[in-house]
Write an enzyme that holds these catalytic residues in place. Structure first.
Site, PDB file in Angstrom:
ATOM      1  CE  LYS A  71      -3.729  -2.614   2.034  1.00  0.00           C
ATOM      2  NZ  LYS A  71      -4.728  -2.906   3.069  1.00  0.00           N
ATOM      3  CD  GLN A 111      -3.623  -4.586   6.219  1.00  0.00           C
ATOM      4  OE1 GLN A 111      -3.848  -3.486   5.699  1.00  0.00           O
ATOM      5  NE2 GLN A 111      -3.790  -5.704   5.557  1.00  0.00           N
ATOM      6  CG  ASP A 155     -10.031  -0.716   4.767  1.00  0.00           C
ATOM      7  OD1 ASP A 155      -9.557  -1.119   3.700  1.00  0.00           O
ATOM      8  OD2 ASP A 155      -9.453  -0.807   5.867  1.00  0.00           O
TER       9      ASP A 155
END
Ligand code: L34
Length: 287
Positions: free
Chosen positions: A53, A97, A120
């Protein structure tokens, strides 16, 4: 023999377009987009994804900070970090995460992220937006799956789609997105009776279970489109492999994605897209 759809290739093309777009931003809006990623602990798979990322941000010109917290971080400490990022007007996207250590409640963490920065698309407000067809942030992996299908102009309307797996991150949202494109959708899971027979009915088969090579050739209809979302380690070789028995299934499918090089890179490029879209909302720019 199926045509292999390269998510890697498609994500490279998309990143190139984003890079061009981002290069105009500083002049237009006075600052660059910024993504903050929080990693708690040092799970090797998570470290690898978070590194990917950061690399994608660098390629495109998105500012990135990865906040690495020890495994022993308390929930309160993590919530404090999120609160600071929520308040920081220079941060456009916040990503924690997953999975988190067991002593931290992921729902409380997801709920704490400001919905406008929830790149997200996991916050209840964004989940509700998807279910009610309202404006919101779409989750990255499902978005990537739809983009992969669209990249080859594969028809979705009227097709029977079988989604194997019912996670909040992939199975449920991709099922809803396929339904919104007028597919007839079945969600199958570990308790599904006669899973091979259910899968064999699929024109579009989405494997999102997390079990190495569990979708075998006998579960696939001739000419089906097969999308493999799994990222597993082969129990014997330790190599990365999907939920689909690729070598055999590719002989039956019309189109198929691979692992690695399939949906994983698409997840990352969609995260970049979500970050840019959040940024444009924040700076009042046009999409
Ligand atoms: N909060 N947690 C949050 N957001 C996410 O979107 C994720 N996910 C999943 C795990 N936890 C998360 C990811 O980013 C899975 N995931 C992810 C992201 C990227 C890749 C795989 C999974 C990826 O790039 N895979 C490469 C191989 C990478 C390697 O070698 O390890 C591929 O080609 O499939």
């Amino acid at each position: 023999m199926a045509i292999i759809i390269s998510g890697k290739e498609l994500s490279l093309q998309k990143k190139e377009i984003m890079k061009q777009k981002v290069s105009t931003f500083e002049e237009k809006y006075g600052r660059l987009p910024k993504l903050s990623v929080i990693l708690v602990g040092d799970n090797p798979a998570s470290v690898s994804y978070v590194t990917g990322k950061g690399k994608a941000c660098a390629e495109i010109g998105i500012l990135n900070e990865t906040i690495k917290l020890p495994e022993s971080t308390t929930q309160e400490e993590l919530l404090n970090v999120i609160e600071k990022l929520n308040k920081n007007v220079l941060v456009d996207g916040i990503l924690v995460q997953l999975p988190l250590p067991k002593h931290i409640d992921s729902n409380s963490v997801i709920n704490a992220i400001k919905p406008e920065k929830d790149v997200d698309g996991f916050h209840p407000q964004n989940v509700a937006a998807l279910y009610l067809k309202q404006k919101g942030i779409l989750p990255c992996t499902p978005r990537g799956i739809i983009q992969v299908l669209d990249s080859k102009n594969l028809p979705i309307q009227g097709k029977k789609a079988v989604v194997v797996g019912r996670s909040n991150i992939v199975g449920l949202p991709v099922a809803k997105m396929l339904l919104d494109r007028n597919a007839t959708v079945v969600i199958a899971h570990s308790k599904t009776y006669n899973l091979p027979e259910v899968c064999r009915e699929a024109d579009i088969l989405i494997a999102a279970v997390g079990r190495a090579r569990m979708i075998t050739a006998d579960m696939v209809k001739d000419g089906a489109v097969v999308i493999d979302v799994g990222v597993n380690r082969d129990p014997e070789t330790g190599k990365l492999c999907g939920d689909v028995d690729f070598e055999n299934v590719k002989e039956k499918a019309s189109y198929i994605t691979k692992v690695p090089g399939g949906i994983g890179p698409m997840t990352i490029s969609c995260l970049m897209e979500n970050t840019i879209e959040c940024y444009l909302e924040h700076v009042g720019g046009n999409k």
